[in-house]
Enzyme design. Sequence first.
Site, PDB file in Angstrom:
ATOM      1  N   ASP A 295       0.864  -1.184   0.000  1.00  0.00           N
ATOM      2  CA  ASP A 295       0.000   0.000   0.000  1.00  0.00           C
ATOM      3  C   ASP A 295       0.902   1.236   0.000  1.00  0.00           C
ATOM      4  O   ASP A 295       2.098   1.147   0.280  1.00  0.00           O
ATOM      5  CB  ASP A 295      -0.956  -0.025   1.202  1.00  0.00           C
ATOM      6  CG  ASP A 295      -2.165   0.898   0.980  1.00  0.00           C
ATOM      7  OD1 ASP A 295      -2.223   1.587  -0.062  1.00  0.00           O
ATOM      8  OD2 ASP A 295      -3.052   0.934   1.856  1.00  0.00           O
TER       9      ASP A 295
ATOM     10  N   CYS B  73     -13.571 -23.510  18.810  1.00  0.00           N
ATOM     11  CA  CYS B  73     -12.827 -23.592  17.557  1.00  0.00           C
ATOM     12  C   CYS B  73     -11.856 -24.755  17.670  1.00  0.00           C
ATOM     13  O   CYS B  73     -11.465 -25.144  18.771  1.00  0.00           O
ATOM     14  CB  CYS B  73     -12.078 -22.273  17.361  1.00  0.00           C
ATOM     15  SG  CYS B  73     -10.856 -22.269  16.050  1.00  0.00           S
TER      16      CYS B  73
ATOM     17  N   CYS C 230      -6.502 -23.323  19.471  1.00  0.00           N
ATOM     18  CA  CYS C 230      -7.616 -23.651  20.361  1.00  0.00           C
ATOM     19  C   CYS C 230      -7.622 -25.129  20.749  1.00  0.00           C
ATOM     20  O   CYS C 230      -8.206 -25.514  21.756  1.00  0.00           O
ATOM     21  CB  CYS C 230      -8.930 -23.262  19.701  1.00  0.00           C
ATOM     22  SG  CYS C 230      -9.009 -21.505  19.352  1.00  0.00           S
TER      23      CYS C 230
HETATM   24  N1  GUN Z   1      -6.404   1.213   3.295  1.00  0.00           N
HETATM   25  C1  GUN Z   1      -7.674   1.290   3.756  1.00  0.00           C
HETATM   26  N2  GUN Z   1      -8.417   2.127   2.969  1.00  0.00           N
HETATM   27  C2  GUN Z   1      -7.593   2.565   1.997  1.00  0.00           C
HETATM   28  C3  GUN Z   1      -7.780   3.428   0.871  1.00  0.00           C
HETATM   29  O1  GUN Z   1      -8.876   3.969   0.629  1.00  0.00           O
HETATM   30  N3  GUN Z   1      -6.693   3.637   0.063  1.00  0.00           N
HETATM   31  C4  GUN Z   1      -5.476   3.044   0.309  1.00  0.00           C
HETATM   32  N4  GUN Z   1      -4.468   3.281  -0.522  1.00  0.00           N
HETATM   33  N5  GUN Z   1      -5.278   2.233   1.364  1.00  0.00           N
HETATM   34  C5  GUN Z   1      -6.329   2.003   2.190  1.00  0.00           C
HETATM   35 ZN    ZN Z   2      -9.001 -21.269  17.127  1.00  0.00          ZN
END
Ligand code: GUN
Ligand code: ZN
Length: 474
Positions: free
Chosen positions: A90, A275, A280
Site C-alpha cells: 500500500d 474452535c 484452540c
Molecule cells: N487502506 C484502507 N483504505 C484505503 C484506501 O482507501 N486507500 C489506500 N491506498 N489504502 C487504504
Molecule cells: Zn481457534
Amino acid sequence: MPDRFEILHKDLAGRIGRLSTLHGTVETPVLMPVVNPHLPLIPPGELQKMGADMIITNSYIIHQDPALNAQAMERGLHDLLGFSRPIMTDSGAFQLSVYGDIDVSPLEILEFQFAIKSDISVPLDIPTPPDVSRDRAEAELKITEERLVQAASLEREGLLACPIQGSTYADLRERAGRFAAELPFDVYPVGGVVPLMEAYRYRDLVDVVVAAKKGLGSGRPVHLFGAGHPMIFALATAMGCDLFDSAAYALYARQDRYLTVHGTGKLADMSYLPCSCPVCEKHTLKELISSPEKTRLLARHNLYVSLAEMRQVKESIREGSLWDLLETRCRSHPRMLDGLRRLARQGQWLERLDSAGKSTFFCTSAEAALRPEVMRHARKIDRISLQGEVLITDDPQVDTTGYDRVLYFKPPFGPYPAELAETYPFNAEVPEEADGAAIEQAVSIAKELMRANPGARFSFRMKREGMEERLRSK
Ligand code: GUN
Ligand code: ZN
C-alpha cells in the site's frame, strides 16, 4: 498485455479466479494478512505455513525507515520480509487519511514500490471518508484520478492497483469505476470504506461496492480495502470482491478479541474456545488468557478462522450455494441482514452475473424470498400470457380436467407453469410450513400474474389453509 485475471467459477457476483503476479499465481478470493514491517506479530514465513498465500505491507513505513529502505532497495521486498509468494504494497494513503499529511510525493512512493519489486503497487490515492460534502468528494476524486493517469503511464513490471474513491456517493463511485476501467490497471481496490465497516454500515457498504462494480464491469479483480473480519467475507465476495486484507487478526488480538465467523468475542467474557484450530486445540481458555504469548496466540487463532472462512466461501462458490452461506452469516448481526437485503434489491444486476445452472436450492429462511432466482421469476411473471380457464394449485394430485392452463403454486415463487415443476429453480426444496415472508412474496407474485392477464379466469385449489381467500382478495 496478457490476461492476468482469469475467472474459473461463479456464483452470484462472486467468483473463484486466478491472478498472475511476478511471484506466482494466486487463487482468489484471497485474504492477505497485513504485515507491519517494524513488528510483525506473526513472521511472514509463519503466515505462509498457516496457509496465507499472499500478504500486504505498507511501503510508506519501509520507505521512511532508513535501515528497512536500504535493505529493501538492495535485496528486494521479498527478502526483507522473508516471504516468497506475492506481496502487495500500500502507498501510505491510509496514513494520509489518519494524519492528514505524509512526507513523500505520489511519484516517489510509487517508484519506490516498483524498485523493491512489489507484486501489486498502489498509487497514492486520497481515501475520502463517508458522508463528506459532494464538493469535497468530487475535488478529492479529481486529484486521485490525476495521479492515476500519471501512474498508468509509468514503465513497470509488476501489477498496478487503481483505487476507486467517491465517498458515499453511489454515482461518483460508479463514475470512478468507469474511469478506472478505461485505464491499463490490473487490480481495482474499493477504498475509503473502513469507516463504514467500523460503524457496521453494511447497507452503505453494499451501495458503494455495487456502484463501483457496475462502473468497472465484471471481468476485473476487485480488492476491498480494509475488509479483514471473517464475518463479512461471504457478503463481500457475493458482491464480486476478490482480494481482502486483514489487519484485523492482529489489531483484535492486541485488544484480547477473539474472532469468529459470527462476530467478535472478548476473551474475558468467554467460557470456552469454540474452535478447533491448532491454537484452540492445544490451549484451554484459561491457559490462553494467562500465557505470556497470549497476543501472538490469539492473532494466530484470528487468522486461522479468517483463512478457513475464505476456504468456506470458495467451497460455497464451487457448490453454487453462496446464497445459503450468506443467509447464515448475515444472521450474525442485524446490520449484516440489512446489508444482505440491500444486495437482494440489486436483483437485476445479480441475476445477470449469477450463473443459471445450479443444483436444487433449499429454502431455509425468510431471506430465501429475496434470492436472485425468486426475484427473477417475480420480474418476469407478467410475461406469462394466459387465456381461458386457469387453475392455480399447490396440490399436484388435483383433478385438472376442463382447465386450459395449470400453474403450480409454491412459496416463495407463487405460481409457475406446471411443466417446469422438475426444473431449476422451481424444484427448490421448501419447508412444509412456509414462513410469512415466503407466502407474502408468493401471493404478491400471483397477484401480479393475475393483473397481467385480465382476460383469463382464475380458479384456486389450495391445500394450504386460507390461501384461496388471500389469492382472491384484492
Ligand atoms: N487502506 C484502507 N483504505 C484505503 C484506501 O482507501 N486507500 C489506500 N491506498 N489504502 C487504504
Ligand atoms: Zn481457534
